[in-house]
Design a protein around this motif. Structure first.
Motif, PDB file in Angstrom:
ATOM      1  N   ARG A  86      23.485   6.493 -36.389  1.00 28.12           N
ATOM      2  CA  ARG A  86      22.764   5.172 -35.657  1.00 28.12           C
ATOM      3  C   ARG A  86      21.134   5.013 -35.425  1.00 28.12           C
ATOM      4  NH1 ARG A  86      25.155   0.713 -33.457  1.00 28.12           N
ATOM      5  NH2 ARG A  86      27.399   2.102 -33.704  1.00 28.12           N
ATOM      6  N   LEU A  87      20.624   4.236 -36.409  1.00 26.96           N
ATOM      7  CA  LEU A  87      19.511   3.289 -36.727  1.00 26.96           C
ATOM      8  C   LEU A  87      19.221   2.529 -35.337  1.00 26.96           C
ATOM      9  CD1 LEU A  87      18.633   3.710 -39.457  1.00 26.96           C
ATOM     10  CD2 LEU A  87      18.276   5.374 -38.468  1.00 26.96           C
ATOM     11  N   PRO A  88      18.400   2.775 -34.415  1.00 21.87           N
ATOM     12  CA  PRO A  88      18.217   1.339 -33.682  1.00 21.87           C
ATOM     13  C   PRO A  88      18.199  -0.321 -34.184  1.00 21.87           C
ATOM     14  CG  PRO A  88      17.006   2.785 -33.091  1.00 21.87           C
ATOM     15  CD  PRO A  88      17.716   3.584 -34.274  1.00 21.87           C
ATOM     16  N   GLY A  89      18.365  -1.268 -34.292  1.00 24.32           N
ATOM     17  CA  GLY A  89      19.018  -2.818 -34.691  1.00 24.32           C
ATOM     18  C   GLY A  89      19.289  -2.669 -35.926  1.00 24.32           C
ATOM     19  N   PHE A  90      20.494  -1.201 -36.630  1.00 23.12           N
ATOM     20  CA  PHE A  90      21.071  -1.312 -37.570  1.00 23.12           C
ATOM     21  C   PHE A  90      22.568  -1.564 -37.130  1.00 23.12           C
ATOM     22  CE2 PHE A  90      17.124  -1.315 -38.995  1.00 23.12           C
ATOM     23  CZ  PHE A  90      17.116  -1.646 -39.867  1.00 23.12           C
ATOM     24  N   SER A  91      23.551  -1.924 -37.586  1.00 26.51           N
ATOM     25  CA  SER A  91      25.266  -1.713 -37.143  1.00 26.51           C
ATOM     26  C   SER A  91      25.394  -0.686 -38.408  1.00 26.51           C
ATOM     27  CB  SER A  91      25.713  -2.751 -37.647  1.00 26.51           C
ATOM     28  OG  SER A  91      27.019  -2.897 -37.419  1.00 26.51           O
ATOM     29  N   PRO A  92      25.847   0.757 -38.114  1.00 27.34           N
ATOM     30  CA  PRO A  92      27.012   1.570 -39.561  1.00 27.34           C
ATOM     31  C   PRO A  92      27.749   0.609 -40.255  1.00 27.34           C
ATOM     32  CG  PRO A  92      27.554   2.009 -36.886  1.00 27.34           C
ATOM     33  CD  PRO A  92      26.866   1.220 -36.929  1.00 27.34           C
ATOM     34  N   ILE A  93      28.303   1.273 -41.186  1.00 25.57           N
ATOM     35  CA  ILE A  93      29.355   1.255 -41.852  1.00 25.57           C
ATOM     36  C   ILE A  93      30.564   1.121 -41.351  1.00 25.57           C
ATOM     37  CG2 ILE A  93      30.011   1.317 -44.456  1.00 25.57           C
ATOM     38  CD1 ILE A  93      27.776   1.974 -45.188  1.00 25.57           C
ATOM     39  N   ALA A  94      30.273   1.793 -40.275  1.00 25.49           N
ATOM     40  CA  ALA A  94      32.069   2.634 -39.835  1.00 25.49           C
ATOM     41  C   ALA A  94      32.229   0.862 -38.727  1.00 25.49           C
ATOM     42  CB  ALA A  94      32.015   3.222 -39.329  1.00 25.49           C
ATOM     43  N   GLU A  95      31.223   0.394 -38.058  1.00 25.96           N
ATOM     44  CA  GLU A  95      31.386  -1.041 -37.225  1.00 25.96           C
ATOM     45  C   GLU A  95      31.596  -2.328 -37.802  1.00 25.96           C
ATOM     46  OE1 GLU A  95      28.026  -1.119 -34.840  1.00 25.96           O
ATOM     47  OE2 GLU A  95      28.830   0.554 -33.686  1.00 25.96           O
ATOM     48  N   PHE A  96      30.745  -2.229 -39.370  1.00 25.58           N
ATOM     49  CA  PHE A  96      31.123  -2.944 -40.530  1.00 25.58           C
ATOM     50  C   PHE A  96      32.574  -3.751 -41.101  1.00 25.58           C
ATOM     51  CE2 PHE A  96      31.161  -4.869 -44.715  1.00 25.58           C
ATOM     52  CZ  PHE A  96      30.357  -6.392 -44.759  1.00 25.58           C
ATOM     53  N   MET A  97      32.772  -2.474 -41.243  1.00 24.47           N
ATOM     54  CA  MET A  97      34.093  -2.633 -41.560  1.00 24.47           C
ATOM     55  C   MET A  97      35.873  -2.282 -40.812  1.00 24.47           C
ATOM     56  SD  MET A  97      34.357  -1.496 -44.860  1.00 24.47           S
ATOM     57  CE  MET A  97      33.873  -1.805 -46.145  1.00 24.47           C
ATOM     58  N   ASP A  98      35.247  -2.065 -39.948  1.00 21.30           N
ATOM     59  CA  ASP A  98      36.035  -2.294 -38.235  1.00 21.30           C
ATOM     60  C   ASP A  98      36.311  -3.557 -38.066  1.00 21.30           C
ATOM     61  OD1 ASP A  98      36.859   0.081 -38.022  1.00 21.30           O
ATOM     62  OD2 ASP A  98      34.751   0.710 -36.058  1.00 21.30           O
TER      63      ASP A  98
END
Length: 245
Positions: free
Chosen positions: A102-114
């Motif tokens: 996880r990077l501050p200010g960015f949403s990871p791909i896993a959360e986007f897919m969820d």
């Protein structure tokens, strides 16, 4: 390493699109399932209110048509829903292979897919379960209704057998009556023949008279005729596999 990451990203997108192919099918099947559930409820109300075998057969006909429609839908969509679940597992696997940080200010791909993929997959799984459950309910209700129809048919068959039994008893009584009349008729004609013979031979039977000879022959003839008819009936019954007393 960059090439492997790019390949996994391409695969994630490809498998995501392949998994979402089942979503339009799920929406179409959802409308079918909702309509079929309402129709099944109406049919069950009709089955509870039916009073005659014709009503049960009419409900069974509609239920069979509904079962055929649902089973056709199950056969048409089972592969697509199964494939959607398989592609979704591949998407999850490729995301795990990325080992995101996880990077501050960015949403990871896993959360986007969820957020974007899981609701559609859950919808497909829910529709598949509803469809299978509906198919099982229709099968149970059809079996229950067939049992009711079979019981009614069995009752009608028992009534028919009882009527046939009564008719057979009546025919047996008529046969016994005819046999009794036959014994009387044969005895009468045979006694007349004995009377004629006795009149012709009255000089040889003296001091007995033709009338006495005829009177004595009547019970003998009747007994012989009765025994002959009884023996014939036993032989016929034995050939047909029926035993009469």
């Amino acid at each position: 390493q960059a090439g492997r990451i790019a390949q996994r990203l391409v695969e994630i997108e490809l498998y995501r699109v392949m998994a979402l192919l089942a979503f339009p099918v799920a929406k179409e099947v959802g409308r079918l399932v909702s309509r079929a559930e309402d129709e099944l409820a109406d049919l069950m109300d009709g089955m509870g209110q039916s009073r005659t075998a014709d009503d049960d057969r009419a409900v069974l006909t509609r239920l069979s048509r509904l079962a055929a429609e649902v089973e056709r839908s199950v056969a048409r969509t089972t592969f697509r829903f199964g494939a959607a679940a398989a592609y979704y597992r591949l998407v999850r696997q490729r995301i795990e292979d990325l080992r995101e940080a996880r990077l501050p200010g960015f949403s990871p791909i896993a959360e986007f897919m969820d957020r974007r993929l899981v609701p559609a997959i859950d919808t497909c799984a829910s529709i598949a379960r509803r469809q299978d459950d509906l198919s099982a309910r229709i099968a149970r209700n059809s079996q229950l209704l067939r049992t009711r129809v079979d019981i009614e048919i069995e009752r009608q068959n028992q009534e028919l057998l009882a009527q046939m039994n009564r008719r057979a008893k009546i025919q047996l009584h008529l046969q016994e009556t005819v046999e009794g009349l036959s014994v009387v008729a044969i005895t009468y004609y045979a006694s007349q023949l004995v009377n004629y013979l006795a009149k012709g031979a009255k000089d040889f039977i003296a001091p007995a008279t033709p009338e006495v000879i005829t009177a004595v022959s009547i019970p003998v003839i009747a007994g012989l005729v009765f025994m002959g008819l009884r023996r014939m009936r036993k032989l016929l019954s034995k050939e047909e596999g029926v035993t009469h007393p």
